[in-house]
Write an enzyme that holds these catalytic residues in place. Structure first.
Site, PDB file in Angstrom:
ATOM      1  N   LYS A  79     -22.894  64.585  35.109  1.00  0.00           N
ATOM      2  CA  LYS A  79     -23.783  65.293  35.819  1.00  0.00           C
ATOM      3  C   LYS A  79     -24.809  66.693  34.889  1.00  0.00           C
ATOM      4  O   LYS A  79     -25.709  67.415  35.037  1.00  0.00           O
ATOM      5  CB  LYS A  79     -23.627  66.512  37.529  1.00  0.00           C
ATOM      6  N   TYR A  91     -13.847  64.891  41.355  1.00  0.00           N
ATOM      7  CA  TYR A  91     -15.576  64.753  40.303  1.00  0.00           C
ATOM      8  C   TYR A  91     -15.129  64.247  38.778  1.00  0.00           C
ATOM      9  O   TYR A  91     -15.969  63.724  38.846  1.00  0.00           O
ATOM     10  CB  TYR A  91     -16.130  65.744  40.737  1.00  0.00           C
TER      11      TYR A  91
HETATM   12  P1  NAD Z   1     -25.598  56.454  48.880  1.00  0.00           P
HETATM   13  O1  NAD Z   1     -24.247  56.226  48.424  1.00  0.00           O
HETATM   14  O2  NAD Z   1     -25.953  56.498  49.854  1.00  0.00           O
HETATM   15  O3  NAD Z   1     -26.585  56.907  46.818  1.00  0.00           O
HETATM   16  C1  NAD Z   1     -25.885  56.416  45.379  1.00  0.00           C
HETATM   17  C2  NAD Z   1     -27.181  55.435  44.826  1.00  0.00           C
HETATM   18  O4  NAD Z   1     -27.102  55.241  44.290  1.00  0.00           O
HETATM   19  C3  NAD Z   1     -27.108  53.606  45.922  1.00  0.00           C
HETATM   20  O5  NAD Z   1     -28.218  53.446  47.090  1.00  0.00           O
HETATM   21  C4  NAD Z   1     -26.673  52.916  45.227  1.00  0.00           C
HETATM   22  O6  NAD Z   1     -27.468  51.730  45.486  1.00  0.00           O
HETATM   23  C5  NAD Z   1     -27.693  53.895  43.716  1.00  0.00           C
HETATM   24  N1  NAD Z   1     -27.212  53.299  42.303  1.00  0.00           N
HETATM   25  C6  NAD Z   1     -25.709  53.336  42.384  1.00  0.00           C
HETATM   26  N2  NAD Z   1     -25.820  52.249  40.542  1.00  0.00           N
HETATM   27  C7  NAD Z   1     -27.638  51.779  40.840  1.00  0.00           C
HETATM   28  C8  NAD Z   1     -28.294  51.128  39.772  1.00  0.00           C
HETATM   29  N3  NAD Z   1     -27.117  50.245  38.748  1.00  0.00           N
HETATM   30  N4  NAD Z   1     -29.303  51.233  40.221  1.00  0.00           N
HETATM   31  C9  NAD Z   1     -29.702  51.627  41.100  1.00  0.00           C
HETATM   32  N5  NAD Z   1     -28.767  52.193  42.139  1.00  0.00           N
HETATM   33  C10 NAD Z   1     -28.003  52.299  41.804  1.00  0.00           C
HETATM   34  O7  NAD Z   1     -24.982  57.958  48.201  1.00  0.00           O
HETATM   35  P2  NAD Z   1     -25.617  59.821  48.423  1.00  0.00           P
HETATM   36  O8  NAD Z   1     -25.164  60.756  48.451  1.00  0.00           O
HETATM   37  O9  NAD Z   1     -26.974  59.510  48.640  1.00  0.00           O
HETATM   38  O10 NAD Z   1     -26.106  60.175  46.548  1.00  0.00           O
HETATM   39  C11 NAD Z   1     -27.714  60.012  46.044  1.00  0.00           C
HETATM   40  C12 NAD Z   1     -27.215  61.295  45.087  1.00  0.00           C
HETATM   41  O11 NAD Z   1     -27.128  62.239  45.381  1.00  0.00           O
HETATM   42  C13 NAD Z   1     -26.219  60.973  44.039  1.00  0.00           C
HETATM   43  O12 NAD Z   1     -27.577  60.952  42.463  1.00  0.00           O
HETATM   44  C14 NAD Z   1     -25.108  61.680  44.385  1.00  0.00           C
HETATM   45  O13 NAD Z   1     -24.746  61.792  43.009  1.00  0.00           O
HETATM   46  C15 NAD Z   1     -25.588  62.968  44.710  1.00  0.00           C
HETATM   47  N6  NAD Z   1     -25.295  63.436  44.988  1.00  0.00           N
HETATM   48  C16 NAD Z   1     -24.085  63.130  46.238  1.00  0.00           C
HETATM   49  C17 NAD Z   1     -23.736  64.466  46.804  1.00  0.00           C
HETATM   50  C18 NAD Z   1     -22.385  63.741  48.353  1.00  0.00           C
HETATM   51  O14 NAD Z   1     -21.973  64.562  48.226  1.00  0.00           O
HETATM   52  N7  NAD Z   1     -23.013  63.401  48.766  1.00  0.00           N
HETATM   53  C19 NAD Z   1     -23.978  65.928  46.661  1.00  0.00           C
HETATM   54  C20 NAD Z   1     -24.645  66.501  45.600  1.00  0.00           C
HETATM   55  C21 NAD Z   1     -25.300  64.996  44.788  1.00  0.00           C
END
Ligand code: NAD
Length: 259
Positions: free
Chosen positions: A167, A160
């Site tokens: 984060k 990570y």
């Molecule tokens: P995802 O890839 O579906 O979503 C990430 C989004 O961030 C995408 O829609 C992307 O377009 C957007 N993004 C990236 N750079 C950007 C920018 N410069 N401007 C605007 N948008 C931008 O993946 P996800 O897992 O749904 O991630 C969503 C959130 O959840 C993130 O913050 C991620 O760190 C967090 N998260 C994910 C997990 C997991 O295991 N998937 C766990 C905990 C937290």
């Protein structure tokens, strides 16, 4: 209960739907059930195409869709002004965006580049500050901002790396924002979600091992779903959580409490 949810007709901005697996899409499904007006932002045309297809497939309608790249102050400002002009009042913002260069997630954390560190922090943490600032003038009836975090903010999770540091900055930013936003009765909270197979998760080396560990060690012995995160986000956006701000709420099958 319906009164407490009070999301019928509320204008909620959802940032971060890239595809059907996105956590932001799980949140969209919960918000749709609660009767919220759905407003979306997207970064790339590709995501807009996917979003439009999803809305058609699920028969949901968007109140507005705006382009927003969180790496650009101008883009954030324009997106929220456009949304504000369209709907007048914003009641909630879902910040579900993060990004780091793939090379900064591979290998040793000590090798993180200066530029990679700044880029991950800018995209994944500072963006919450900039988005809150842009949304604030339109959050005139109080409301709620919810961001997505992960356990890597506080523990060393292999693979990570720089995203864990981003984060940590995100969670601290969330806490500092509560004061400025709280002055106009806007709450700010984070959800620390367990691992979910999404596009963003693909960039985390050893992600399958992380999923397996949760099944083995978490009290609920299973991984969480985007729907589970969606429903907790709904609770944090609704009046059910009106006394809660500055918190990190874990939706992780209880994994974070296991020693
Ligand atoms: P995802 O890839 O579906 O979503 C990430 C989004 O961030 C995408 O829609 C992307 O377009 C957007 N993004 C990236 N750079 C950007 C920018 N410069 N401007 C605007 N948008 C931008 O993946 P996800 O897992 O749904 O991630 C969503 C959130 O959840 C993130 O913050 C991620 O760190 C967090 N998260 C994910 C997990 C997991 O295991 N998937 C766990 C905990 C937290």
């Amino acid at each position: 209960m319906e009164d407490l949810l009070q999301l019928k007709g509320k204008n909620i901005v959802i940032m971060g739907v890239a595809n059907e697996r996105s956590i932001a899409w799980g949140i969209t499904k919960s918000l749709q059930k609660a009767g919220a007006n759905l407003i979306f932002t997207y970064r790339l045309e590709r995501s807009l195409g996917k979003l439009t297809q999803l809305l058609e497939k699920y028969d949901f309608s968007a109140t507005h869709i705006a382009q927003c790249d969180v790496n650009s102050d101008e883009s954030i400002h324009n997106a929220f002004n456009e949304i504000g002009e369209k709907v007048g009042v914003i009641h909630g913002v879902v910040h579900s965006v993060a990004f780091a260069h793939a090379e900064d997630l591979k290998g040793d954390f000590v090798d993180t580049s200066r530029e990679g560190f700044a880029f991950a922090a800018d995209t994944s943490a500072y963006s919450l500050v900039a988005v809150s600032k842009a949304a604030k003038p339109f959050m005139t009836e109080g409301g709620s901002v919810v961001t997505m975090s992960y356990l890597g903010a506080e523990r060393v999770v292999p693979g990570y790396n720089v995203m864990g540091v981003a984060k940590a900055a995100l969670e601290a930013s969330m806490r500092y924002l509560t004061v400025d936003m709280g002055a106009q009765n806007v709450r700010v909270n984070a959800i620390s979600a367990g691992p979910i197979r999404t596009l963003a998760a693909k960039g985390v080396p050893g992600f399958n091992d992380i999923l397996k560990t949760i099944e083995e060690k978490a009290p609920l012995k299973k991984n969480v779903t985007q729907e589970e995160v969606g429903d907790m986000t709904l609770a944090l956006l609704s009046n059910l959580s009106r006394g809660v701000t500055g918190e990190v709420i874990y939706v992780d099958s209880g994994y974070n409490i296991v020693g």
